[in-house]
Design an enzyme around this catalytic site. Sequence first.
Site, PDB file in Angstrom:
ATOM      1  N   HIS A  17       0.786  -1.244   0.000  1.00 53.25           N
ATOM      2  CA  HIS A  17       0.000   0.000   0.000  1.00 53.25           C
ATOM      3  C   HIS A  17       0.820   1.298   0.000  1.00 53.25           C
ATOM      4  O   HIS A  17       0.799   2.065   0.958  1.00 53.25           O
ATOM      5  CB  HIS A  17      -1.015   0.018   1.137  1.00 53.25           C
ATOM      6  CG  HIS A  17      -0.521  -0.498   2.463  1.00 53.25           C
ATOM      7  ND1 HIS A  17       0.639  -0.069   3.045  1.00 53.25           N
ATOM      8  CD2 HIS A  17      -1.036  -1.411   3.315  1.00 53.25           C
ATOM      9  CE1 HIS A  17       0.808  -0.686   4.198  1.00 53.25           C
ATOM     10  NE2 HIS A  17      -0.202  -1.508   4.375  1.00 53.25           N
ATOM     11  N   ASP A  76      -6.067  -4.204   0.008  1.00 51.60           N
ATOM     12  CA  ASP A  76      -5.945  -4.102   1.470  1.00 51.60           C
ATOM     13  C   ASP A  76      -7.337  -4.198   2.101  1.00 51.60           C
ATOM     14  O   ASP A  76      -7.655  -3.481   3.058  1.00 51.60           O
ATOM     15  CB  ASP A  76      -5.228  -2.806   1.877  1.00 51.60           C
ATOM     16  CG  ASP A  76      -4.792  -2.830   3.339  1.00 51.60           C
ATOM     17  OD1 ASP A  76      -4.969  -3.859   4.014  1.00 51.60           O
ATOM     18  OD2 ASP A  76      -4.286  -1.793   3.810  1.00 51.60           O
ATOM     19  N   HIS A  96     -14.229  -4.252   9.028  1.00 53.01           N
ATOM     20  CA  HIS A  96     -14.436  -3.923  10.441  1.00 53.01           C
ATOM     21  C   HIS A  96     -15.915  -3.837  10.723  1.00 53.01           C
ATOM     22  O   HIS A  96     -16.710  -3.486   9.845  1.00 53.01           O
ATOM     23  CB  HIS A  96     -13.788  -2.577  10.796  1.00 53.01           C
ATOM     24  CG  HIS A  96     -12.301  -2.645  10.896  1.00 53.01           C
ATOM     25  ND1 HIS A  96     -11.652  -3.486  11.781  1.00 53.01           N
ATOM     26  CD2 HIS A  96     -11.326  -2.003  10.217  1.00 53.01           C
ATOM     27  CE1 HIS A  96     -10.341  -3.346  11.638  1.00 53.01           C
ATOM     28  NE2 HIS A  96     -10.119  -2.465  10.682  1.00 53.01           N
TER      29      HIS A  96
HETATM   30 ZN    ZN Z   1      -3.253  -4.795   5.281  1.00 50.37          ZN
END
Ligand code: ZN
Length: 433
Positions: free
Chosen positions: A235, A308, A312
Amino acid sequence: MSSTILLSRGRVVDPRNGVDGVRDVLVRDGTIAEVSEAPLKVQDARVVDATGKLVLPGFIDLHVHLREPGEEGKETILTGCMAAVAGGFTAVVAMPNTKPVNDSVLVSEYVKAKAREARLCHVYLAGAITKGLQGEEMAEMGALVGAGCVCITDDGRPVMNAGLMRRALQYAQLFNLPVMVHEEDLTLSGKGVMNEGRASTRLGLTGIPPSAEVAMVARDMVLLEETKGRLHVAHVSCEGSVRLIREAKRRGLNVTAEATPHHFILDDEAVGAYDTHARMNPPLRTRRDIEAVREGLVDGTIDAIATDHAPHGVLEKQVEFDKAWNGVVGLETALGLTLSLVREGVMSLQRAVALLTDGPARAFGLAGGHLAAGAPADITVVEPEAEWTVDSARFFSRSRNTPFHGRRLTGRVAQTWVSGRLVFEDGQIKESR
Ligand SMILES: [Zn+2]
């Protein structure tokens, strides 16, 4: 289901093999048998009319968090794989920061068993660099490789101990294993919750300076040069990182890199009025950083688009900004966001496809990523002009944390084939068991 499938008259874009044009793709027993410019006539084949559609190598995501074992309320390996195939991904690399951490054969075997049960996409494993991601003691790298790990990473955390990082780069060479790094100097990021800049000042939030990332990239390039190891930068978010990776590649270092859709689409103004869906690590940066990341994607400095994907629960995001957890889900929006770069003229369709297929396959040495005869029949069929609105309530992912809810996107996954099996079609998972 017939084991012979003919995807007829789609526009095949296969960057590795230099193909871009209308082709017939013949699949036999889970493998690409032939890609033909002339129409094929095949007895007993199941024919799929792909006229007007893109027929692409299945997408490969080098960076996803499936949350199982340990946080099945956020995602399971099954729901993560459902989100993957809905997004056109036929292979994902599962990060090791589960509970317990994947630093052992036991956890690796557990994830593999669950992935086999889900039977949707290929799930590759990333093992931890250090035991428990504690950054203190190296995990049993040989055992992890034996259990099928295709890279090692402490993702989510940096390896702050430079000596340990150096040893990991040296030892990983025994297995020709990429070491994937989350580049963050914790002494620079401190208690920061977003990019340090105008937006953080306006909002009164503690900032994370770009140097937190760039300084670690610089350190690791030094270690890489000395060890001649193999490094993959996760990332990438900053202009300075792109520049360092570009220079390192020019000097012939064995480095690859990935960038996420949120980092090449959104800047730190997306935090708006403390929107926790825009909280991620590394944080959203500035317009200038976005431009640099885009240039890196175009010129080959950055090899792959990775999501990524970081699910959550609602409660982890419905809190004050500085208490919210980092991360966004990404598997189901990656294609549309990537194609927006093509529509804006930032890059060609071929380059965009390469970043989702050939680039990630090469970075980790994975099968697939292209459609030549003999390759696995991992295929993503896309309706390039279909417009749709992101509705997080309809995600296959168990989580809803996306800053792209409500965004209009163009380009939709029509079908996803994994090893010649149709696993997703027109908004529905075809076979989950
Ligand atoms: Zn990650």
